[in-house]
Write an enzyme that holds these catalytic residues in place. Structure first.
Site, PDB file in Angstrom:
ATOM      1  N   LYS A 237       2.104  -3.457   7.258  1.00  0.00           N
ATOM      2  CA  LYS A 237       2.391  -3.639   5.837  1.00  0.00           C
ATOM      3  C   LYS A 237       3.841  -3.256   5.518  1.00  0.00           C
ATOM      4  CE  LYS A 237       0.030  -4.671   2.881  1.00  0.00           C
ATOM      5  NZ  LYS A 237      -0.249  -6.002   2.273  1.00  0.00           N
TER       6      LYS A 237
ATOM      7  N   TYR B  75      -1.928  -0.508  10.974  1.00  0.00           N
ATOM      8  CA  TYR B  75      -2.088  -1.163   9.667  1.00  0.00           C
ATOM      9  C   TYR B  75      -0.892  -0.902   8.771  1.00  0.00           C
ATOM     10  CZ  TYR B  75      -3.285  -1.387   4.732  1.00  0.00           C
ATOM     11  OH  TYR B  75      -3.241  -1.614   3.382  1.00  0.00           O
TER      12      TYR B  75
ATOM     13  N   THR C 240       0.829  -1.206   0.000  1.00  0.00           N
ATOM     14  CA  THR C 240       0.000   0.000   0.000  1.00  0.00           C
ATOM     15  C   THR C 240       0.861   1.252   0.000  1.00  0.00           C
ATOM     16  OG1 THR C 240      -1.563   1.278   1.364  1.00  0.00           O
ATOM     17  CG2 THR C 240      -0.082  -0.195   2.522  1.00  0.00           C
ATOM     18  N   ASP C 241       0.296   2.365  -0.441  1.00  0.00           N
ATOM     19  CA  ASP C 241       1.016   3.637  -0.373  1.00  0.00           C
ATOM     20  C   ASP C 241       1.125   4.160   1.057  1.00  0.00           C
ATOM     21  OD1 ASP C 241      -1.642   4.354  -0.028  1.00  0.00           O
ATOM     22  OD2 ASP C 241      -1.687   5.837  -1.628  1.00  0.00           O
ATOM     23  N   GLU C 242       0.339   3.590   1.966  1.00  0.00           N
ATOM     24  CA  GLU C 242       0.332   4.088   3.343  1.00  0.00           C
ATOM     25  C   GLU C 242       1.633   3.805   4.086  1.00  0.00           C
ATOM     26  OE1 GLU C 242      -3.236   3.772   5.669  1.00  0.00           O
ATOM     27  OE2 GLU C 242      -4.443   3.293   3.900  1.00  0.00           O
TER      28      GLU C 242
END
Length: 354
Positions: A163, A159, A133-135
């Site tokens: 990741k 979260y 994810t970009d997060e």
């Protein structure tokens, strides 16, 4: 080729499987634990295909993973299984550590042992694609730049931290053991079959029931949006053309403030499903989420220039398709909201604000 895909009953995973069965001659085995977000109804159109198989397996169960690899002998692994809801990670982070970190470790180890036993030719073509994810990159704040494949990691939530940890494991297994891995980091997805607690479907369904449309803070947070079917095509492109050891950012070039997204949903519904009053009147601002990142934005230039992929949908065209799909599939939404899909596995077997 034989694809082993984890998390295939989820939103993005099911889109990838539908794409593979409809548009390629590949075989697919779907490995999914079937948590609350896994819905086999998303795969009804492929469930009778001779090229599709389902295994209800937890990726934290190494013994069961060994059995699946031995049975199906995959040529490639696409790892999408993950706990992915930020609000849930704030309330209950343990499940995110268990699935996203420990589960990824077990999948890497089982894949590595399997890969080492392959013939030299098979080892040369085997691939392990980890979908991230970009997060993991954290908050761009007011900066004008976008995330690239070399952006530093600065996760803000349990979260995104889980990741990021998984990404590091994948890179370590490639660097240390030579496992031919690839990583993708993608922006926010939207489209058909999205779990109703996520922002866009939540707003659509709440609006149709004349319920409040809750927006965090003033809704000024910026996200880059990508139609899920474009993401599915991108993942298959990375698997086919990507270079082991490389990372590819996947984005839609559709930066929107959260309040803009909600307002566009309202305006679309006013046009195609008008109510007694404008849907924008349902918008309510609520206290912001802890650690809420201000802006994410992906630069997908590498994926475009090196692999030839670009999104087909604009945000406007994708959102129109999405709203139309939910209007046509309210019974599916009702079953998901009531949890009936979990009680009935069809024989195959909290809400987020903006």
């Amino acid at each position: 080729m034989r694809y082993l895909l984890t998390g295939g009953a989820g939103f993005i995973g099911s889109s990838v499987i539908r794409h593979l069965i409809a548009n390629t001659s590949h075989h697919v085995v779907n490995v999914d634990k079937l948590t609350y977000a896994g819905n086999m109804e998303s795969l009804l159109e492929v469930s009778n295909s001779s090229r599709y198989a389902f295994e209800r397996v937890d990726i934290c169960d190494a013994e069961e993973l060994e059995r699946v690899f031995s049975t199906y002998k995959p040529d490639v692994v696409m790892h999408l299984a993950a706990e992915s809801h930020v609000d849930r990670s704030i309330d209950s982070p343990a499940a995110f550590v268990e699935t996203n970190i420990i589960g990824t470790y077990h999948l890497l180890e089982v894949s590595r042992r399997y890969w080492l036993k392959l013939s030299a030719a098979k080892r040369g073509t085997f691939r392990f694609l980890h979908v991230s994810t970009d997060e993991v990159f954290g908050d761009l704040g007011q900066a004008r730049e976008r995330f690239t494949e070399t952006s530093r990691y600065a996760p803000s939530s349990p979260y995104s931290a889980s990741k990021a940890s998984a990404d590091h494991l994948v890179r370590a297994w490639q660097r240390t053991y030579g496992l031919p891995t690839l990583i993708t980091n993608c922006s926010n997805n939207y489209g058909p079959y999205h779990y109703p607690e996520k922002m866009i479907p939540l707003m659509i369904l709440n609006a149709l029931e004349c319920k409040p449309l809750p927006v965090y803070g003033q809704g000024l947070q910026v996200r880059d949006w990508l139609y899920v079917e474009d993401h599915a095509r991108a993942l298959c492109t990375v698997m086919e053309k990507g270079k082991p050891g490389e990372t590819y950012n996947i984005g839609g070039n559709n930066e929107k403030r959260n309040i803009q997204v909600v307002e566009e949903i309202c305006d679309l519904l006013d046009l195609i499903h008008p109510a007694s009053r404008p849907y924008r009147s349902l918008i309510e601002y609520v206290d912001d989420r802890p650690g809420h990142d201000y802006r994410y934005a992906i630069d997908p230039g590498k994926c475009h220039s090196e692999l030839g992929w670009s999104p087909s949908e604009t945000f406007e065209s994708g959102l129109r398709k999405t709203v139309a799909w939910y209007l046509d599939n309210l019974e599916w939404c009702r079953r998901v909201q009531e949890g009936k899909y979990q009680r009935n596995r069809l024989g195959i077997s909290g809400a987020e604000v903006a």
